[in-house]
Motif scaffolding. Structure first.
Motif, PDB file in Angstrom:
ATOM      1  N   GLU A 123       0.825  -1.216   0.000  1.00 19.51           N
ATOM      2  CA  GLU A 123       0.000   0.000   0.000  1.00 19.51           C
ATOM      3  C   GLU A 123       0.853   1.257   0.000  1.00 19.51           C
ATOM      4  O   GLU A 123       0.498   2.260  -0.632  1.00 19.51           O
ATOM      5  CB  GLU A 123      -0.939  -0.008   1.210  1.00 19.51           C
ATOM      6  N   GLU A 127      -0.184   3.530  -3.437  1.00 15.12           N
ATOM      7  CA  GLU A 127      -0.983   4.754  -3.426  1.00 15.12           C
ATOM      8  C   GLU A 127      -0.355   5.869  -4.266  1.00 15.12           C
ATOM      9  O   GLU A 127      -1.018   6.443  -5.131  1.00 15.12           O
ATOM     10  CB  GLU A 127      -1.240   5.227  -1.996  1.00 15.12           C
ATOM     11  N   ARG A 131      -1.794   7.212  -7.926  1.00 16.42           N
ATOM     12  CA  ARG A 131      -2.135   8.626  -8.066  1.00 16.42           C
ATOM     13  C   ARG A 131      -1.541   9.178  -9.366  1.00 16.42           C
ATOM     14  O   ARG A 131      -2.211   9.904 -10.115  1.00 16.42           O
ATOM     15  CB  ARG A 131      -1.619   9.411  -6.861  1.00 16.42           C
ATOM     16  N   GLU A 186      -6.589  11.302  -6.888  1.00 14.93           N
ATOM     17  CA  GLU A 186      -6.524  11.052  -5.448  1.00 14.93           C
ATOM     18  C   GLU A 186      -7.598  10.063  -5.022  1.00 14.93           C
ATOM     19  O   GLU A 186      -7.329   9.111  -4.269  1.00 14.93           O
ATOM     20  CB  GLU A 186      -6.702  12.372  -4.692  1.00 14.93           C
ATOM     21  N   ALA A 189      -6.846   6.490  -6.307  1.00 15.33           N
ATOM     22  CA  ALA A 189      -5.688   5.906  -5.623  1.00 15.33           C
ATOM     23  C   ALA A 189      -6.076   5.423  -4.226  1.00 15.33           C
ATOM     24  O   ALA A 189      -5.721   4.316  -3.814  1.00 15.33           O
ATOM     25  CB  ALA A 189      -4.560   6.939  -5.531  1.00 15.33           C
ATOM     26  N   LEU A 190      -6.812   6.243  -3.504  1.00 19.72           N
ATOM     27  CA  LEU A 190      -7.246   5.864  -2.163  1.00 19.72           C
ATOM     28  C   LEU A 190      -8.208   4.680  -2.203  1.00 19.72           C
ATOM     29  O   LEU A 190      -8.175   3.806  -1.324  1.00 19.72           O
ATOM     30  CB  LEU A 190      -7.914   7.056  -1.472  1.00 19.72           C
ATOM     31  N   ALA A 193      -5.814   1.342  -3.636  1.00 23.51           N
ATOM     32  CA  ALA A 193      -4.507   0.943  -3.093  1.00 23.51           C
ATOM     33  C   ALA A 193      -4.639  -0.116  -2.003  1.00 23.51           C
ATOM     34  O   ALA A 193      -3.932  -1.132  -2.016  1.00 23.51           O
ATOM     35  CB  ALA A 193      -3.762   2.167  -2.563  1.00 23.51           C
ATOM     36  N   GLY A 194      -5.532   0.095  -1.054  1.00 22.63           N
ATOM     37  CA  GLY A 194      -5.650  -0.829   0.074  1.00 22.63           C
ATOM     38  C   GLY A 194      -6.125  -2.205  -0.325  1.00 22.63           C
ATOM     39  O   GLY A 194      -5.562  -3.225   0.105  1.00 22.63           O
TER      40      GLY A 194
END
Length: 266
Positions: A123, A127, A131, A186, A189-190, A193-194
């Motif tokens: 992660e 991220e 992005r 943004e 990506a958020l 990513a996780g």
């Protein structure tokens, strides 16, 4: 003796499913896990007819050689040798940092070598890499043109005058499009990513499929193809050029995927 899972998927059946596209749903066979079906359908659709059919036969040959379920190592191989390098190239070409993509590539190489990479490690590099990738894939030029046209029409309707109207439209389009592009990059990506980090850390094919890898194929292809090119005034020519770049991106991603399958251990 019953046929192996890979052999059970005939080349004709695979081709028919690929031609039907994502609307056909996943192929219920362990030789073609859902993540691989998703990306294969998108990559097939992104190539021209003859090239796509030839690639589908190569894909079938690689699956038949495996004669069993596709190992998760194929994901790491494909990203390390094709996806991450393409995104790094796109970053450099468009004056964006390539470092985040190189960091992701290094983790894929570590995982491919048998090292355990934790979800936190994934992660931390995913991220910033996502992005940049989503920002590169954003249709900035088109969005800018739309924002400019709307703002200019408003300014003219309110008697701003030619010079002031152009200045107002340019300023508005720049601030509006920049903010939208940043928010788009943004937010995505958020969001991804996780979940992607967790799937890769666990080498969980089903969890990876639930991260919508087909969307990441689109992002990589759009980022590599590039969408911020000088206008020539020839709209048809510009459209053909964009389509050719996208086909080239899909072809490179598709070839890289088959190469990764060909390198996979039995």
């Amino acid at each position: 003796m019953s046929p192996s899972p890979a052999a059970a998927v005939s080349s004709d059946r695979l081709l028919a499913r690929l031609e039907a596209g994502m609307a056909a749903g996943p192929v219920p066979d362990p030789a073609l896990p859902d993540w691989l079906w998703q990306v294969s359908a998108v990559l097939y659709d992104g190539q021209d007819g003859a090239g796509a059919r030839d690639w589908a036969l190569r894909l079938h040959g690689a699956l038949t050689r495996l004669a069993g379920p596709v190992p998760f190592a194929v994901v790491h191989d494909w990203h390390a040798r094709t996806v991450a390098p393409m995104l790094a190239e796109a970053s450099v070409r468009r004056d964006r940092p390539a470092g985040p993509q190189e960091a992701v590539r290094e983790l894929h190489l570590r995982a491919l070598a048998g090292e355990r990479v934790t979800a936190a490690e994934w992660e931390a590099v995913l991220e910033p890499a996502l992005r940049v990738a989503y920002r590169l894939a954003y249709a900035y030029a088109d969005a800018f043109a739309d924002a400019y046209a709307g703002a200019h029409a408003y300014a003219v309707a309110n008697d701003y005058g030619a010079e002031r109207a152009a200045e107002f439209a340019g300023s508005y389009a720049e601030s509006n499009t920049g903010a939208n592009a940043a928010s788009f990059a943004e937010g995505n990506a958020l969001a991804h990513a996780g979940t992607t980090a967790a799937a890769w850390a666990a080498a969980d094919a089903r969890a990876y499929a639930e991260t919508f890898p087909f969307a990441q194929v689109h992002v990589c292809a759009l980022a590599w193809a590039g969408r911020e090119h000088p206008a020539t005034g020839d709209e048809d020519g510009e459209r053909r050029e964009r389509e050719a770049r996208l086909r080239a991106a899909h072809r490179r991603l598709a070839d890289g995927l088959v190469d990764a399958l060909a390198r996979a251990a039995f």
